[in-house]
Design an enzyme around this catalytic site. Structure first.
Site, short mmCIF file in Angstrom:
data_model
loop_
_atom_site.label_atom_id
_atom_site.label_comp_id
_atom_site.label_asym_id
_atom_site.label_seq_id
_atom_site.Cartn_x
_atom_site.Cartn_y
_atom_site.Cartn_z
N ASP A 1 47.19 39.93 76.80
CA ASP A 1 48.05 40.57 77.79
C ASP A 1 48.97 41.70 77.30
OD1 ASP A 1 46.88 38.39 78.89
OD2 ASP A 1 48.71 37.54 79.73
N GLU B 1 50.13 27.19 71.53
CA GLU B 1 49.37 28.29 72.15
C GLU B 1 49.09 29.36 71.09
OE1 GLU B 1 51.60 29.99 75.31
OE2 GLU B 1 49.94 31.22 76.06
C1 2M8 Z 1 47.91 34.22 79.04
O1 2M8 Z 1 47.83 34.97 80.25
C2 2M8 Z 1 48.53 34.64 81.46
C3 2M8 Z 1 48.08 35.64 82.51
O2 2M8 Z 1 46.71 35.54 82.71
C4 2M8 Z 1 50.02 34.70 81.35
O3 2M8 Z 1 50.56 35.22 80.37
O4 2M8 Z 1 50.69 34.23 82.27
C5 2M8 Z 1 46.90 34.85 78.05
O5 2M8 Z 1 47.08 34.35 76.75
C6 2M8 Z 1 45.48 34.61 78.52
O6 2M8 Z 1 44.56 35.08 77.57
C7 2M8 Z 1 45.23 33.14 78.80
O7 2M8 Z 1 43.96 33.00 79.37
C8 2M8 Z 1 46.30 32.54 79.72
C9 2M8 Z 1 46.21 31.03 79.84
O8 2M8 Z 1 46.12 30.42 78.57
O9 2M8 Z 1 47.62 32.85 79.24
#
Ligand code: 2M8
Length: 506
Positions: A233, A470
């Protein structure tokens, strides 16, 4: 050779003591030189001590990883994390399915099936499938924010709402691996084969969407309309392109992500988030239609990481086509997509950095940054041995995992000597276990067994705190973002099975 140990996934399971393997401690095969030397640019970096307590033993780690997946299991699909991410994310589900394959082939298949049940009529696989039971204030932007996407004639008709974006296409890789794991374990093979037959047309439609709607130029590279589509992101990959985005009139919004992390520096900044939300608005106003977005989106970028994953996913789909006896025409198409993808990546090579670069279609310029996405040709399986050699040198250099101050020699998401590097900020520096898995898998495929084994073992050592963060602070090894992140637990299970399989080989 089959992986003999099964991880017990029953409630309260603790595999400790069940077999010899479980008594091994997780140690890197090669000791790291450094640990915790002085940090560069110390004024910008907040440091915290590494996690307390002895590392968790292998068997216990496997049981804890399985417990994370069980806790996040919402009945046929898995939330990405317990609090921060209460919905089903697209590429998370692919990696989660790889982990689940070691526990239950049927459940791994269900993970992909439930995601693809929400495929759009264009073939697009949505980046989020919203959990109808998640409270409205649990994630922003949630289903209410995306409700207009459901008005699109291409949106799926099922009750659950989805976002209108997509994410990197790791799904065919996961589906292929479900069969591979079943074959190694000698369990669930017929079920896995049946699943491949069932899911093949959906995967083909997904890849066709990417090869056409997301690549009208026929460049072999995937176009994205939002940094969230890259999965990385707030990576500095997008800084220059995002700076060119002018935020227009949009309703006020309240961020919820900051409530789930102890330190706001672990998440994107306010101005970044404004642009993210504005680009969501742009997507909604275009009815999430790729052809319209090609004209209207101020963010229009060729993403080399997603493109590399697509090359490998096409290879996996070609293997699936062999297993399922798909028509010859499909196989020719898949071969052509693979070749075009590798060629497209070749054209984005930056000889100065020894990496591959994303490309901003709005201004017709490469986006010059030294991030982990630059290893796209390694991930795609470049056929150029000179480039592979260069990529491996760059990977080993102090610009990535050879930096002497790293807690473990694992590649940070951005080179630690770059001006935009930040050790705690999300995709701007921290180490992501899921990216380690992708690089490990690519190294195995490239025949770089020793490098791959080192990466896997250091990756497991990083996870030996048993928290399944994460992402991780590169110098201290502190887990950041969410604990109990599903895809982190999943890659741990895959690595542990691989470690055991290799150790069993004579
Ligand atoms: C993160 O993305 C989401 C938006 O899609 C967020 O920041 O709210 C990123 O690390 C993405 O790659 C990942 O799929 C998601 C859920 O783990 O989190």
């Amino acid at each position: 050779m089959p992986v003999s140990r099964k991880v017990d996934v029953s409630e309260g399971a603790d595999a400790k003591g069940e077999n010899d393997v479980s008594q091994r401690e997780l140690q890197p095969t090669t000791p790291t030189s450094s640990g915790r030397g002085p940090l560069p640019r110390g004024d910008r970096m907040k440091t915290t001590p590494p996690p307390e307590g002895p590392p968790v033993e292998v068997g216990e780690l496997a049981a804890r990883a399985a417990a994370v997946l069980r806790k996040n299991d919402m009945g046929g699909w898995t939330r990405a994390a317990p609090n921060l991410y209460p919905h089903q994310w697209s590429w998370d589900s692919a990696f989660i399915a790889i982990g689940l394959a070691h526990l239950d082939v049927g459940r791994a298949a269900a993970e992909i099936r439930s995601l693809l049940d929400h495929q759009w009529k264009t073939g697009k696989v949505p980046h989020i499938v919203f959990n109808p039971d998640a409270p409205p204030e649990s994630y922003f932007p949630g289903p209410e924010h995306w409700s207009s996407a459901a008005d699109s004639p291409d949106a799926p008709s099922s009750p659950a709402k989805t976002s209108g974006l997509c994410q990197p296409p790791a799904h065919a890789i996961a589906v292929r691996r479900i069969l591979e794991v079943a074959e190694k374990r000698g369990e669930g093979v017929a079920e896995a084969r049946e699943f491949l037959r069932e899911i093949y047309p959906k995967l083909l439609a997904w890849h066709r969407y990417l090869a056409t709607a997301r690549d009208p130029e026929g460049s072999g590279l995937v176009t994205i309309f939002h940094p969230w589509e890259s999965g990385t992101d707030n990576s500095p990959r997008w800084s220059a392109a995002l700076e060119r985005v002018e935020v227009g009139e949009m309703p006020d919004y309240a961020r919820l992500d900051l409530e789930h992390v102890p330190d706001p520096s672990e998440r994107p900044t306010g101005p970044e988030y404004d642009r993210f939300i504005w680009l969501v608005e742009v997507n909604k106003r275009a009815g999430c239609d790729a052809a319209v977005l090609y004209d209207t989106s101020p963010f229009l970028v060729k993403d080399v990481l997603a493109s590399a994953i697509l090359v490998r996913a096409n290879e996996a789909l070609l293997e699936i086509a062999e297993v399922t006896g798909a028509p010859d025409g499909d196989r020719d198409t898949l071969r052509a997509w693979i070749e075009r993808g590798r060629q497209g990546l070749d054209e984005r090579w930056d000889p100065g950095l020894g990496l591959c670069l994303d490309y901003d279609l709005r201004v017709g310029e490469p986006l010059k940054t030294r991030t982990i996405a630059g290893f796209a040709p390694l991930i795609a399986g470049t056929l150029r041995t000179d480039r592979l050699r260069t990529l491996l040198e760059v990977l080993d250099s102090r610009a990535f995992l050879g930096h002497p101050d790293l807690r473990w020699p694992l590649p940070p998401s951005m080179g630690p000597e770059e001006p935009e590097f930040h050790p705690r900020s999300y995709w701007r520096g921290p180490v992501w276990p899921v990216m380690n898995w992708l690089l490990w898998w690519s190294l195995v495929k490239a025949g770089e067994k020793e490098r791959a084994t080192r990466l896997r073992d250091h990756g497991l050592a990083q996870l030996s705190d048993g928290r399944f963060g994460e992402y991780y602070e590169p110098f201290t090894g502190e887990p950041l973002g969410s604990d109990g992140q599903s895809w982190t637990a999943a890659v741990a299970l895959d690595w542990l099975a691989d470690q055991e399989e290799v150790s069993e080989k004579p």
